[in-house]
Scaffold this motif. Structure first.
Motif, PDB file in Angstrom:
ATOM      1  N   GLU A 180      39.272  18.058  12.715  1.00  0.00           N
ATOM      2  CA  GLU A 180      39.672  18.981  13.769  1.00  0.00           C
ATOM      3  C   GLU A 180      40.381  20.199  13.183  1.00  0.00           C
ATOM      4  O   GLU A 180      41.077  20.107  12.178  1.00  0.00           O
ATOM      5  N   MET A 181      40.179  21.353  13.838  1.00  0.00           N
ATOM      6  CA  MET A 181      40.987  22.524  13.503  1.00  0.00           C
ATOM      7  C   MET A 181      42.379  22.345  14.124  1.00  0.00           C
ATOM      8  O   MET A 181      42.520  21.749  15.189  1.00  0.00           O
ATOM      9  N   LYS A 182      43.388  22.869  13.474  1.00  0.00           N
ATOM     10  CA  LYS A 182      44.767  22.684  13.929  1.00  0.00           C
ATOM     11  C   LYS A 182      45.095  23.644  15.071  1.00  0.00           C
ATOM     12  O   LYS A 182      44.819  24.836  15.001  1.00  0.00           O
ATOM     13  N   LYS A 183      45.708  23.104  16.138  1.00  0.00           N
ATOM     14  CA  LYS A 183      46.110  23.927  17.285  1.00  0.00           C
ATOM     15  C   LYS A 183      47.501  24.498  17.007  1.00  0.00           C
ATOM     16  O   LYS A 183      48.506  23.829  17.233  1.00  0.00           O
ATOM     17  N   THR A 184      47.543  25.707  16.526  1.00  0.00           N
ATOM     18  CA  THR A 184      48.811  26.317  16.106  1.00  0.00           C
ATOM     19  C   THR A 184      49.097  27.657  16.767  1.00  0.00           C
ATOM     20  O   THR A 184      50.178  28.218  16.579  1.00  0.00           O
ATOM     21  N   LEU A 185      48.157  28.211  17.550  1.00  0.00           N
ATOM     22  CA  LEU A 185      48.284  29.584  18.036  1.00  0.00           C
ATOM     23  C   LEU A 185      48.769  29.649  19.485  1.00  0.00           C
ATOM     24  O   LEU A 185      48.430  28.798  20.305  1.00  0.00           O
ATOM     25  N   THR A 186      49.546  30.689  19.794  1.00  0.00           N
ATOM     26  CA  THR A 186      50.025  30.960  21.143  1.00  0.00           C
ATOM     27  C   THR A 186      49.521  32.330  21.590  1.00  0.00           C
ATOM     28  O   THR A 186      48.860  33.043  20.828  1.00  0.00           O
ATOM     29  N   TRP A 187      49.861  32.721  22.826  1.00  0.00           N
ATOM     30  CA  TRP A 187      49.422  34.025  23.323  1.00  0.00           C
ATOM     31  C   TRP A 187      50.006  35.158  22.483  1.00  0.00           C
ATOM     32  O   TRP A 187      49.367  36.201  22.313  1.00  0.00           O
ATOM     33  N   TRP A 188      51.186  34.951  21.937  1.00  0.00           N
ATOM     34  CA  TRP A 188      51.811  35.970  21.085  1.00  0.00           C
ATOM     35  C   TRP A 188      50.959  36.193  19.829  1.00  0.00           C
ATOM     36  O   TRP A 188      50.714  37.337  19.425  1.00  0.00           O
TER      37      TRP A 188
ATOM     38  N   ALA B 193      36.644  38.259  18.177  1.00  0.00           N
ATOM     39  CA  ALA B 193      37.106  37.268  17.198  1.00  0.00           C
ATOM     40  C   ALA B 193      38.212  36.396  17.779  1.00  0.00           C
ATOM     41  O   ALA B 193      38.356  35.224  17.411  1.00  0.00           O
ATOM     42  N   VAL B 194      38.986  36.954  18.709  1.00  0.00           N
ATOM     43  CA  VAL B 194      40.069  36.182  19.324  1.00  0.00           C
ATOM     44  C   VAL B 194      39.499  35.001  20.104  1.00  0.00           C
ATOM     45  O   VAL B 194      40.096  33.917  20.130  1.00  0.00           O
ATOM     46  N   SER B 195      38.340  35.183  20.746  1.00  0.00           N
ATOM     47  CA  SER B 195      37.752  34.088  21.522  1.00  0.00           C
ATOM     48  C   SER B 195      37.349  32.917  20.627  1.00  0.00           C
ATOM     49  O   SER B 195      37.321  31.771  21.082  1.00  0.00           O
ATOM     50  N   THR B 196      37.043  33.184  19.355  1.00  0.00           N
ATOM     51  CA  THR B 196      36.666  32.097  18.446  1.00  0.00           C
ATOM     52  C   THR B 196      37.878  31.256  18.060  1.00  0.00           C
ATOM     53  O   THR B 196      37.725  30.177  17.493  1.00  0.00           O
ATOM     54  N   MET B 197      39.081  31.746  18.344  1.00  0.00           N
ATOM     55  CA  MET B 197      40.297  31.010  18.007  1.00  0.00           C
ATOM     56  C   MET B 197      40.774  30.115  19.146  1.00  0.00           C
ATOM     57  O   MET B 197      41.839  29.504  19.067  1.00  0.00           O
ATOM     58  N   ALA B 198      39.969  30.035  20.223  1.00  0.00           N
ATOM     59  CA  ALA B 198      40.351  29.224  21.375  1.00  0.00           C
ATOM     60  C   ALA B 198      40.548  27.760  20.984  1.00  0.00           C
ATOM     61  O   ALA B 198      41.414  27.073  21.529  1.00  0.00           O
ATOM     62  N   GLU B 199      39.738  27.288  20.042  1.00  0.00           N
ATOM     63  CA  GLU B 199      39.838  25.893  19.604  1.00  0.00           C
ATOM     64  C   GLU B 199      41.168  25.617  18.908  1.00  0.00           C
ATOM     65  O   GLU B 199      41.613  24.476  18.837  1.00  0.00           O
ATOM     66  N   GLU B 200      41.813  26.657  18.389  1.00  0.00           N
ATOM     67  CA  GLU B 200      43.079  26.494  17.682  1.00  0.00           C
ATOM     68  C   GLU B 200      44.270  26.975  18.510  1.00  0.00           C
ATOM     69  O   GLU B 200      45.371  27.131  18.000  1.00  0.00           O
ATOM     70  N   THR B 201      44.032  27.206  19.815  1.00  0.00           N
ATOM     71  CA  THR B 201      45.077  27.691  20.713  1.00  0.00           C
ATOM     72  C   THR B 201      45.718  26.527  21.455  1.00  0.00           C
ATOM     73  O   THR B 201      45.026  25.633  21.935  1.00  0.00           O
ATOM     74  N   LYS B 202      47.030  26.558  21.557  1.00  0.00           N
ATOM     75  CA  LYS B 202      47.765  25.445  22.164  1.00  0.00           C
ATOM     76  C   LYS B 202      47.470  25.294  23.658  1.00  0.00           C
ATOM     77  O   LYS B 202      47.268  24.191  24.152  1.00  0.00           O
ATOM     78  N   ASP B 203      47.454  26.399  24.390  1.00  0.00           N
ATOM     79  CA  ASP B 203      47.224  26.359  25.842  1.00  0.00           C
ATOM     80  C   ASP B 203      46.218  27.445  26.205  1.00  0.00           C
ATOM     81  O   ASP B 203      46.601  28.545  26.630  1.00  0.00           O
ATOM     82  N   PRO B 204      44.899  27.177  26.049  1.00  0.00           N
ATOM     83  CA  PRO B 204      43.881  28.209  26.265  1.00  0.00           C
ATOM     84  C   PRO B 204      43.947  28.857  27.645  1.00  0.00           C
ATOM     85  O   PRO B 204      43.746  30.065  27.780  1.00  0.00           O
ATOM     86  N   GLY B 205      44.227  28.066  28.690  1.00  0.00           N
ATOM     87  CA  GLY B 205      44.244  28.601  30.048  1.00  0.00           C
ATOM     88  C   GLY B 205      45.266  29.694  30.246  1.00  0.00           C
ATOM     89  O   GLY B 205      45.059  30.621  31.045  1.00  0.00           O
ATOM     90  N   LYS B 206      46.372  29.644  29.549  1.00  0.00           N
ATOM     91  CA  LYS B 206      47.410  30.663  29.663  1.00  0.00           C
ATOM     92  C   LYS B 206      47.342  31.676  28.524  1.00  0.00           C
ATOM     93  O   LYS B 206      47.437  32.891  28.744  1.00  0.00           O
ATOM     94  N   ASP B 207      47.171  31.186  27.311  1.00  0.00           N
ATOM     95  CA  ASP B 207      47.300  32.035  26.128  1.00  0.00           C
ATOM     96  C   ASP B 207      46.154  33.030  25.974  1.00  0.00           C
ATOM     97  O   ASP B 207      46.365  34.181  25.593  1.00  0.00           O
TER      98      ASP B 207
END
Length: 596
Positions: free
Chosen positions: A57-65, A271-285
């Motif tokens: 798995e890719m690591k979920k480390t990213l936020t909206w910031w 490119a930001v959309s490809t990081m959705a898998e590594e985003t903590k809360d996709p619905g908000k972030d």
């Protein structure tokens, strides 16, 4: 997955098992092509089965910031620092600010479409996964090829611009560090070894850590924004209103022609959309990250364009280093070093975000086995797709080493506009078609309305390329509006977004299709020839390799699902008592489906 945890070995590629198998597969090409053109993937397949092919798995480390800074870092770079001067001087004049508004509007409409998909299907495949789900494997692969072309060419263009601004920072001519080779063809005979070195360094950073890349991008972007604010504030102190006296010297045609090229300046947000898998809360972030970064970027671009054209008459703007030369022209020669440093910071961020994004596209395509499966592997220690990152940046380095900037810019705009129109079309299909829900009559109405929208959009591009009159647009826009209104009134929505949805459907995605296709009418013929050649290469590869790999994977997954259902049925007959792994996997899939 197999007993060793290797997801890639779980699916056998029967078509490539032997020469005889491959021969039989080629004979079945027409049947298989029809199957893959009409077949569509499912959200849960992309989220569960396809992701398994990466081993880890890719690591979920990213936020909206993180996503906001990735969005700005991935967009604000060579486009604003190079093409603003070129387009202001040759095509738009001071009205280049309107060109940025037009291209920014087109990009923003695409951002909304991408955002809904990224929230609903948060996987690394980005638009490739979205197109697979809504338009099928064949369209997805052609779109994917243009995604990869977009990133390779975009990265190469930015890397070559990096070299030019580095030369300016060293108080040299912008082409000082290029090596001219007389034996090569024009436009490919100025070699750029510094661009290759920069790409190699970016590659090392990108494969180390996504979060680490985010932190570096965050720091570089802050420095970059400070420099941009300096350019705007200091530049406006040297503004001369008379430089705006001839606002649109090349007329509306020049404005829209520049808008098509300046779309290059907005490339990178996907490119930001490809990081959705590594985003903590996709619905908000994701909505905050994508829409927020594009809004800020558009505002900065317009302010920079206004500043440049107020500082210097458009006819005197330098094509290669416009901002640096403008400050020198008003007596602030020292400021060109600040501008050059800011440009280098910005372009470094663009290269880094592009490296992260393109690798994730390639990873997800390889997960479907349309490309070699080893490209799908995610390194367990870094949590990043190292193989995909190295391959994409190697291709970028080769293009950057040989090819001049103007060729890269036009070709990039075609592939990007084409892709964004496809994503908007896919969103309309997602909202208005669902298997087992949409009736045949409603499907026919949907196809008719989509056909009218696309044909009207294509007509606007052709009419723009061949005619200077305006009366035809009244008819074309009217036809487009009939198609859009027809969809709104006659076709019931089949699917509502679960978390976040695009507003004003079908009007907003239909407008995205119209604007993106219309801007294609301003691209030169030679670029379309190159685009056609690349699409031909993609088609040949798909018919001989990708089609059969995709077919094998689809049939293997169907067989696996049948086995699960059979075992689950046996479990029910035995009062639900089971210890087999297939049953457990089936229950996990059902659980994910419920969460979705």
């Amino acid at each position: 997955m197999d007993e060793n945890g290797n997801g890639n070995s779980a699916i056998k590629m029967e078509s490539f098992h032997s020469k005889s198998n491959y021969g039989r597969a080629l004979l079945q090409t027409p049947f298989r092509l029809m199957d893959r053109v009409t077949a569509r993937s499912m959200d849960i397949t992309e989220l569960v089965e396809v992701k398994k092919q990466s081993d880890h798995e890719m690591k979920k480390t990213l936020t909206w910031w993180d996503l906001i800074w990735f969005g700005m870092g991935g967009v604000i770079g060579a486009g604003i620092f190079v093409f603003t001067g070129l387009e202001a001087r040759t095509n738009a004049g001071p009205a280049v600010v309107l060109s940025y508004v037009v291209s920014g509007l087109s990009a923003m409409l695409s951002v909304f479409c991408y955002t809904e998909f990224a929230v609903e299907i948060p996987v690394a495949g980005g638009s490739f996964a979205y197109l697979r789900v809504e338009l099928g494997d064949f369209v997805a692969f052609i779109g994917a090829g243009n995604i990869l072309l977009e990133y390779v060419i975009g990265g190469a263009a930015v890397a070559r611009s990096w070299t030019s601004y580095f030369a300016t920072l060293c108080n040299q001519d912008s082409d000082k560090f290029l090596i001219r080779v007389n034996g090569l063809a024009d436009d490919y005979n100025e070699l750029d070894p510094i661009a290759v070195a920069v790409i190699a360094i970016i590659c090392l950073i990108a494969i180390f850590s996504t979060k680490g890349s985010s932190r570096l991008n965050y720091i570089a972007s802050i420095v970059h924004l400070i420099v941009l604010l300096f350019i705007i504030i200091a530049g406006l102190t040297k503004a001369k209103a008379q430089n705006y006296s001839d606002f649109a010297p090349f007329g509306p045609r020049g404005i829209f022609k520049s808008a098509a090229v300046l779309f290059f300046a907005y490339v990178g947000f996907d490119a930001v959309s490809t990081m959705a898998e590594e985003t903590k809360d996709p619905g908000k972030d994701i909505p905050i990250g994508l829409v927020g970064s594009m809004t800020i970027t558009t505002l900065i671009y317009c302010m920079l364009a206004v500043t440049l054209c107020l500082m210097q008459n458009y006819s005197q703007i330098d094509k290669n280093a416009p901002f640096s030369v403008a400050f020198q022209a008003v007596g602030w020669g020292w400021a060109k070093y600040i501008v050059a440093a800011g440009a280098l910071k910005g372009m470094t961020s663009v290269l880094l975000v592009g490296a992260v994004g393109q690798a994730r596209y390639l990873t997800h395509i390889a997960r479907t086995h349309m490309l070699p499966a080893w490209l799908a592997r995610v390194n367990p220690r870094t949590g990043t797709p190292i193989n995909a990152t190295v391959l994409m940046l190697a291709a970028t380095a080769v293009i950057a080493f040989f090819t001049k900037l103007h060729i890269l810019g036009d070709l990039l705009s075609i592939s990007t506009l084409f892709l964004f129109a496809l994503v908007a079309l896919a969103l309309l299909v997602r909202r208005y078609y669902a298997s087992g829900v949409t009736t045949k009559w409603n499907l026919m109405k949907l196809v008719a309305c989509v056909g009218v929208i696309v044909l009207a959009s294509a007509a606007s591009a052709v009419y723009w390329a061949r005619s200077g009159r305006w009366f035809g647009y009244a008819i074309i826009v009217g036809v487009w509006l009939v198609g859009t209104m027809g969809m709104w009134v006659l076709v019931p929505e089949a699917k509502k977004p679960r978390v976040w949805g695009v507003p004003l459907v079908p009007f907003l995605p239909s407008a995205s299709i119209g604007i993106n296709i219309f801007l294609l009418g301003s691209i030169d013929k030679a670029s379309f020839v190159r685009f056609g050649m690349w699409s031909g290469v993609l088609l040949v590869y798909y018919l001989f390799v990708g089609l059969h790999a995709s077919y094998d994977v689809a049939k293997a997954l169907e067989e696996k699902e049948k086995q699960k259902m059979t075992l689950l049925k046996m479990d029910e007959e035995n009062n639900g008592v089971t210890n087999n792994s297939f049953s457990q996997s089936g229950m996990e899939t059902c659980k994910v489906g419920e969460e979705l």
